[in-house]
Design a protein around this motif. Structure first.
Motif, PDB file in Angstrom:
ATOM      1  N   GLY A  56      -3.808   2.121  10.373  1.00  0.00           N
ATOM      2  CA  GLY A  56      -2.557   2.591  10.931  1.00  0.00           C
ATOM      3  C   GLY A  56      -1.775   1.521  11.653  1.00  0.00           C
ATOM      4  N   THR A  57      -2.331   0.302  11.762  1.00  0.00           N
ATOM      5  CA  THR A  57      -1.626  -0.781  12.442  1.00  0.00           C
ATOM      6  C   THR A  57      -1.071  -1.755  11.406  1.00  0.00           C
ATOM      7  OG1 THR A  57      -3.608  -2.169  12.604  1.00  0.00           O
ATOM      8  CG2 THR A  57      -3.194  -0.584  14.384  1.00  0.00           C
ATOM      9  N   PRO A  58       0.056  -2.403  11.704  1.00  0.00           N
ATOM     10  CA  PRO A  58       0.629  -3.372  10.749  1.00  0.00           C
ATOM     11  C   PRO A  58      -0.332  -4.511  10.426  1.00  0.00           C
ATOM     12  CG  PRO A  58       2.227  -2.804  12.454  1.00  0.00           C
ATOM     13  CD  PRO A  58       0.923  -2.202  12.881  1.00  0.00           C
ATOM     14  N   ARG A  59      -1.090  -4.963  11.431  1.00  0.00           N
ATOM     15  CA  ARG A  59      -1.990  -6.099  11.189  1.00  0.00           C
ATOM     16  C   ARG A  59      -3.057  -5.749  10.147  1.00  0.00           C
ATOM     17  NH1 ARG A  59      -4.727  -9.054  16.205  1.00  0.00           N
ATOM     18  NH2 ARG A  59      -2.506  -9.578  16.498  1.00  0.00           N
ATOM     19  N   ALA A  75       1.396  -2.650 -12.500  1.00  0.00           N
ATOM     20  CA  ALA A  75       0.057  -2.303 -12.025  1.00  0.00           C
ATOM     21  C   ALA A  75      -0.168  -2.819 -10.610  1.00  0.00           C
ATOM     22  CB  ALA A  75      -0.998  -2.856 -12.976  1.00  0.00           C
ATOM     23  N   ALA A  76       0.295  -4.059 -10.342  1.00  0.00           N
ATOM     24  CA  ALA A  76       0.122  -4.621  -9.011  1.00  0.00           C
ATOM     25  C   ALA A  76       0.902  -3.826  -7.974  1.00  0.00           C
ATOM     26  CB  ALA A  76       0.556  -6.085  -9.009  1.00  0.00           C
ATOM     27  N   ARG A  77       2.112  -3.398  -8.350  1.00  0.00           N
ATOM     28  CA  ARG A  77       2.921  -2.616  -7.422  1.00  0.00           C
ATOM     29  C   ARG A  77       2.258  -1.272  -7.135  1.00  0.00           C
ATOM     30  NH1 ARG A  77       6.920  -2.091 -10.357  1.00  0.00           N
ATOM     31  NH2 ARG A  77       7.951  -4.035  -9.822  1.00  0.00           N
ATOM     32  N   ALA A  78       1.714  -0.621  -8.183  1.00  0.00           N
ATOM     33  CA  ALA A  78       1.049   0.666  -7.988  1.00  0.00           C
ATOM     34  C   ALA A  78      -0.172   0.527  -7.092  1.00  0.00           C
ATOM     35  CB  ALA A  78       0.659   1.247  -9.345  1.00  0.00           C
ATOM     36  N   ALA A  79      -0.949  -0.559  -7.279  1.00  0.00           N
ATOM     37  CA  ALA A  79      -2.124  -0.764  -6.439  1.00  0.00           C
ATOM     38  C   ALA A  79      -1.716  -1.025  -4.993  1.00  0.00           C
ATOM     39  CB  ALA A  79      -2.947  -1.940  -6.980  1.00  0.00           C
ATOM     40  N   ALA A  80      -0.630  -1.789  -4.794  1.00  0.00           N
ATOM     41  CA  ALA A  80      -0.162  -2.044  -3.433  1.00  0.00           C
ATOM     42  C   ALA A  80       0.267  -0.745  -2.752  1.00  0.00           C
ATOM     43  CB  ALA A  80       0.985  -3.051  -3.467  1.00  0.00           C
ATOM     44  N   ARG A  81       0.924   0.122  -3.498  1.00  0.00           N
ATOM     45  CA  ARG A  81       1.352   1.407  -2.917  1.00  0.00           C
ATOM     46  C   ARG A  81       0.135   2.248  -2.496  1.00  0.00           C
ATOM     47  NH1 ARG A  81       6.582   2.688  -3.162  1.00  0.00           N
ATOM     48  NH2 ARG A  81       7.961   1.579  -4.602  1.00  0.00           N
ATOM     49  N   LYS A  82      -0.955   2.187  -3.281  1.00  0.00           N
ATOM     50  CA  LYS A  82      -2.155   2.936  -2.915  1.00  0.00           C
ATOM     51  C   LYS A  82      -2.717   2.443  -1.584  1.00  0.00           C
ATOM     52  CE  LYS A  82      -3.686   4.174  -7.591  1.00  0.00           C
ATOM     53  NZ  LYS A  82      -4.771   4.032  -8.586  1.00  0.00           N
ATOM     54  N   VAL A  83      -2.700   1.123  -1.396  1.00  0.00           N
ATOM     55  CA  VAL A  83      -3.202   0.564  -0.144  1.00  0.00           C
ATOM     56  C   VAL A  83      -2.333   1.025   1.023  1.00  0.00           C
ATOM     57  CG1 VAL A  83      -3.606  -1.579   1.121  1.00  0.00           C
ATOM     58  CG2 VAL A  83      -4.237  -1.424  -1.288  1.00  0.00           C
ATOM     59  N   ILE A  84      -1.025   0.945   0.830  1.00  0.00           N
ATOM     60  CA  ILE A  84      -0.115   1.335   1.918  1.00  0.00           C
ATOM     61  C   ILE A  84      -0.289   2.812   2.255  1.00  0.00           C
ATOM     62  CG2 ILE A  84       2.309   1.526   2.588  1.00  0.00           C
ATOM     63  CD1 ILE A  84       2.860  -0.883   0.737  1.00  0.00           C
ATOM     64  N   GLU A  85      -0.368   3.670   1.245  1.00  0.00           N
ATOM     65  CA  GLU A  85      -0.534   5.105   1.488  1.00  0.00           C
ATOM     66  C   GLU A  85      -1.830   5.380   2.254  1.00  0.00           C
ATOM     67  OE1 GLU A  85       1.500   7.468   1.020  1.00  0.00           O
ATOM     68  OE2 GLU A  85       3.026   6.620  -0.299  1.00  0.00           O
ATOM     69  N   ALA A  86      -2.878   4.592   1.969  1.00  0.00           N
ATOM     70  CA  ALA A  86      -4.154   4.824   2.641  1.00  0.00           C
ATOM     71  C   ALA A  86      -4.163   4.307   4.069  1.00  0.00           C
ATOM     72  CB  ALA A  86      -5.280   4.154   1.848  1.00  0.00           C
ATOM     73  N   MET A  87      -3.343   3.309   4.382  1.00  0.00           N
ATOM     74  CA  MET A  87      -3.402   2.661   5.682  1.00  0.00           C
ATOM     75  C   MET A  87      -2.297   3.062   6.643  1.00  0.00           C
ATOM     76  SD  MET A  87      -6.093   0.713   5.790  1.00  0.00           S
ATOM     77  CE  MET A  87      -5.745  -0.464   7.090  1.00  0.00           C
ATOM     78  N   LYS A  88      -1.181   3.605   6.153  1.00  0.00           N
ATOM     79  CA  LYS A  88      -0.042   3.884   7.039  1.00  0.00           C
ATOM     80  C   LYS A  88      -0.269   5.187   7.811  1.00  0.00           C
ATOM     81  CE  LYS A  88       2.974   6.636   4.022  1.00  0.00           C
ATOM     82  NZ  LYS A  88       3.188   7.714   5.003  1.00  0.00           N
ATOM     83  N   PRO A  89       0.395   5.315   8.970  1.00  0.00           N
ATOM     84  CA  PRO A  89       0.383   6.610   9.658  1.00  0.00           C
ATOM     85  C   PRO A  89       1.025   7.688   8.802  1.00  0.00           C
ATOM     86  CG  PRO A  89       1.111   4.845  11.114  1.00  0.00           C
ATOM     87  CD  PRO A  89       1.050   4.258   9.746  1.00  0.00           C
ATOM     88  N   ALA A  90       0.531   8.893   8.892  1.00  0.00           N
ATOM     89  CA  ALA A  90       0.970   9.951   7.985  1.00  0.00           C
ATOM     90  C   ALA A  90       2.438  10.297   8.152  1.00  0.00           C
ATOM     91  CB  ALA A  90       0.108  11.199   8.194  1.00  0.00           C
ATOM     92  N   HIS A  91       3.020  10.134   9.360  1.00  0.00           N
ATOM     93  CA  HIS A  91       4.382  10.592   9.598  1.00  0.00           C
ATOM     94  C   HIS A  91       5.418   9.532   9.264  1.00  0.00           C
ATOM     95  CE1 HIS A  91       3.346   8.267  13.156  1.00  0.00           C
ATOM     96  NE2 HIS A  91       4.656   8.117  13.388  1.00  0.00           N
TER      97      HIS A  91
END
Length: 895
Positions: A735-738, A808-824
């Motif tokens: 949930g943190t940018p770092r 494919a790289a963009r889709a994988a990056a989006r998966k990482v962001i969705e898993a790590m970002k705050p839900a709101h």
């Protein structure tokens, strides 16, 4: 007792089973052995089959494959029409740049342009071989900006380093000419390299024929010469380095066409003695770290003893045992097999002392000699005779005559041949029963002097069919045998004519022996005994027998055992000592000994390539298309044995029923040792399997699941390992940018920038008379909903412009962001355009750069799959500005 033994093996700091080993890895280790048909890949640090030169390519191979420039334009030369052709991403085919090309000597004209190359600045260097120069075209190919001809005679290719220095290969001067990025000739580099196997400098012949050059990552030069077995390798100043193998297709330099390498089909190296430092050391296993492409293999034979000066090598196993493929058959996999004892000498030892035999060979039925110096006998009888033998003719009435055979007539065979059989200097047997011989090719010099054994090969419609073989050779060979003459010509025997063979005597026999019987008295070059012999065929080189007469004994080496005729062929071709062919009475084999234990070990490796069909289909392959690459060989020992925990009485071997190196109880206990060893190996492997740096793919995913990590299929292994290593820290920072930035950096191996929305909020409005002046407008709007456009939002910027599969790289990056970002929160992913800023297009000096959301690419070939918009930002008041310079609307591509 078993528990204590296991406990002692599992103590911290001990390898499983207290294993020790010797390692063969460096070039010096391989060179210490005696080898043939082998080379060394200095680039990968691996032993391989010797590469072969490609003289067939000398007139046709040039580095003229199409080359792609940094702007995506594909360039190639048309040597026949003297043209340079280009193809842009939007073009359907190649076209000629306006004003460039065509036959001639004038600038911009060509005569036999061999190749072209593109330097780091996008300029096109054309090797104008017929005009003896290199013409340099502007990046668009519409003008000549330089002509380089100083010192050049027939330039064929140009390569570049990172700074733009050009290395021009000249086929006529047989050198590489170095040209600066400003087209100044700096120096001439003469070809020089060292043979990767011998370390000796390459010298003529053959005369160098350079065809292309490549600048390697370390700044050294690699030059292709079809007349040499590898690439010339030297520094940019001409200092020789070890030769390199041909580039793999995946690593070909620009412009080099794919050309399959060629190797000798088989090589062999014998290494030893290797010292364990312990008497009667029980050698255990051979482990090889190697790459084994399809169709290749490595086989092993070993011999061990307590003496370092052993001259007899009863190699075990008799037939070389192939190293089995590893469970994970991948580049760099480990292959291993147990060291086995010799199984040949002990059965021969059990024969004990063998008595000389004088067999009855034949009885004539009216066809025997009558006052003649020659006679005809069946082929089966002739096979047991040899020039120099003494035979006895005995008539039914009791008359007898002892005569010496002076010669046997040549014999006709049917077969297939390739090569030149004139002036033979060496004749070797390569195959029998369709298989290579167990100890390598057999020199048939003990049968016949090659210089006195001409072979007449009759040709019919270009196909060899009839061969006149010298008698000693024909009588030894069998159907299906393959022989080599001078290592070049080959003959495969289909069948030997089963007719009558003429035997000549040194003098005419006096009397009538038409119905005589034939007894073999003395044999030249071989020993015939009464006892039945195993049909061993070829024996290990140096195998000795002791020949005995009435007063003495002598050791002699043998090469072949023929069980059918109970014959042992002497390596020397005769009894060269005090004991003669007439005087010997008995023969005995030397006492067998264990070959899998001893202080010293010898190792014989045979390396087999992926063979191509031999010329004319005769015999085994002589050229291979792929080679194994051996990085190291580890020989381990001792073999763990529960027998060592029993009283010494149980370790005794029954010499009559057990061969040396074997013991029934020891072999029986190995059934249990195997089970215990598997438990120990599993125990020892746990720490490796849970270590992300060492675990295999399956276990890496298993360990990752403990941390709630699921890998994307596109992630390479090295990044998966790094993610698992840092997973705990990343999960703690979820949930943190770092943490999000670090996760994305591990996946992309690129810097990641995260900009939160609140950082982009505009400043407060300007109030006239307080914080502003008339004629100046704020870039910020004053709409009350404006702050919501920046709240709980962030932008992730990653440059994926050079990734082959951006989607494919963009889709994988989006998966990482969705898993790590705050839900709101919501986000925007910017993957970059990959283009540098251009003054006057998307950059201005003294102006204000205002990014829009995206822009439409100029060329549809460069279209991105992200949304495009040319709308001005809502908070911009057009026509007004703060600061000086024009306001420029530009866009970035993103996702």
């Amino acid at each position: 007792m078993i528990q204590s033994a296991l406990a002692s093996r599992l103590r911290s700091g001990l390898d499983p089973n207290d294993t020790s080993w010797l390692l063969i890895r460096s070039l010096e280790d391989w060179r210490a052995g005696q080898g043939r048909g082998l080379g060394y890949d200095a680039n990968q640090g691996a032993l391989q089959l010797a590469p072969l030169p490609r003289p067939d390519l000398a007139d046709t191979w040039f580095a003229n494959a199409p080359v792609t420039g940094p702007d995506g334009i594909v360039w190639r030369v048309d040597c026949e029409r003297d043209l340079v052709l280009r193809k842009a991403p939007c073009d359907s085919g190649f076209s000629r740049p306006v004003g460039i090309g065509g036959s001639g000597f004038a600038t911009g004209r060509f005569h036999a342009p061999i190749s072209l190359s593109i330097d780091p600045f996008g300029r096109i260097w054309v090797a104008d071989a017929g005009n003896g120069r290199v013409q340099v075209l502007a990046p668009r190919g519409d003008e000549v900006i330089a002509v380089v001809d100083e010192g050049l005679t027939r330039p064929v290719h140009t390569a570049f380093d990172d700074e733009g220095t050009a290395y021009v290969t000249d086929a006529a001067t047989r050198a590489v000419h170095v040209v600066s990025s400003r087209f100044t000739c700096l120096r001439r580099v003469t070809l020089a390299t060292r043979d990767a196997w011998t370390g000796a400098l390459w010298t003529p012949p053959p005369t160098p024929e350079p065809r292309a050059c490549a600048v390697l990552a370390d700044g050294t030069l690699a030059v292709f010469d079809p007349m040499r077995p590898g690439l010339w390798h030297m520094t940019s100043c001409g200092e020789p380095r070890y030769s390199l193998p041909w580039f793999a297709d995946a690593g070909l330099p620009p412009g080099w066409p794919a050309t399959p390498p060629r190797f000798v089909a088989e090589g062999e190296v014998t290494i030893g003695p290797l010292d364990s430092g312990t008497e009667n050391f029980a050698w255990h296993r051979v482990v090889i770290d190697a790459d084994l492409p399809d169709g290749t293999s490595v086989s092993v034979q070993t011999f061990a003893g307590n003496g370092s000066d052993a001259t007899v090598f009863p190699w075990a196993p008799r037939t070389p045992a192939a190293i089995p493929r590893a469970k994970a058959d991948r580049p760099g996999a480990a292959f291993d097999r147990l060291i086995l004892p010799d199984t040949d000498m002990w059965p021969l030892e059990q024969l004990a002392e063998m008595i000389r035999d004088r067999p009855n060979l034949h009885a004539f039925d009216g066809g025997g000699p009558v006052n003649a110096d020659r006679v005809l006998v069946p082929l089966a009888v002739a096979r047991q005779l040899h020039a120099g033998d003494v035979i006895r003719l005995t008539t039914p009435a009791g008359g007898a005559a002892d005569i010496t055979i002076s010669a046997i007539s040549s014999i006709t065979a049917q077969g297939a041949a390739s090569g030149d059989f004139a002036a033979p200097t060496a004749i070797t047997l390569l195959m029998r029963d369709g298989k290579p011989l167990p100890f390598g090719s057999l020199d048939l010099g003990f049968l016949v002097d090659p210089a006195a054994a001409p072979m007449a090969v009759a040709l019919r419609d270009g196909t060899p069919e009839t061969v006149e073989l010298p008698a000693p050779l024909a009588l030894f060979l069998r159907d299906g045998d393959v022989i080599a003459v001078n290592d070049e010509a080959r003959l495969e025997i289909f069948s030997i004519d089963d007719g009558m063979v003429e035997i000549r005597f040194d003098a005419a026999v006096a009397g009538d022996f038409a119905t005589a019987s034939v007894t073999l008295l003395d044999t030249a070059g071989r020993l015939v005994v009464r006892e039945a012999l195993p049909d061993t065929g070829q024996v290990a080189p140096g195998t000795l027998v002791t020949v005995i007469d009435d007063a003495r004994s002598e050791p002699h080496a043998i090469s072949w055992i023929d069980g059918e005729t109970r014959t042992m062929w002497l390596t020397a071709g005769r009894l060269a000592g005090v004991i003669t062919a007439r005087s010997w009475t008995d023969v005995v084999f030397d006492k067998a000994r264990a070959t899998d234990r001893g202080r010293y070990i010898w190792l014989k490796l045979r390396v087999h390539g992926a063979g191509l069909p031999p010329p004319d289909g005769v015999g085994p392959a002589i050229i291979a298309s792929a080679t194994p690459r051996l990085r190291s060989v580890r020989i381990t020992g001792p073999r763990p044995s529960l027998l060592s925990l029993l009283p010494a009485l149980y370790s005794r071997r029954d010499p009559d029923s057990e061969q040396p190196g074997s013991n029934f109880l020891e072999r029986f206990l190995t059934l249990f040792e195997g089970q215990f060893t598997r438990v120990e190996e599993a125990y020892e492997s746990v720490s490796r399997l849970i270590n992300p740096r060492a675990a295999d793919q399956e276990w890496l995913a298993f360990v990752a699941a403990w941390l709630d990590i699921a890998f994307d299929p596109s992630w390479p292994t090295v990044r998966r390992r790094q993610l698992v290593i840092e997973a705990a820290a990343l999960q703690a920072g979820r949930g943190t940018p770092r943490a999000m930035a670090r996760w994305l950096e591990i996946f992309t191996a690129r810097p990641v920038a995260i900009t939160e929305g609140f950082m982009m909020r505009p400043p407060a409005p300007i109030a006239l008379g307080e914080s502003g002046a008339l004629g100046i407008a704020s870039l910020a709007g004053s709409s009350p909903e404006l702050p919501d456009r920046f709240a709980h939002r962030f932008t992730v910027a990653i440059d994926l412009s050079d990734v082959p599969d951006r989607a494919a790289a963009r889709a994988a990056a989006r998966k990482v962001i969705e898993a790590m970002k705050p839900a709101h929160t919501s986000y925007r992913l910017d993957v970059g355009s990959g283009e540098a800023p251009r003054i006057g297009i998307d950059t201005a000096i003294g102006g204000i750069f205002i990014p829009a959301e995206a822009c439409v690419p100029v060329c549809v070939c460069e279209r991105d799959d992200t949304e495009r918009s040319t709308a001005m930002p809502a908070h911009l008041i057009q026509g007004l500005r703060q600061g000086r310079g024009p306001i420029i609307l530009a866009a970035r591509s993103g996702g």
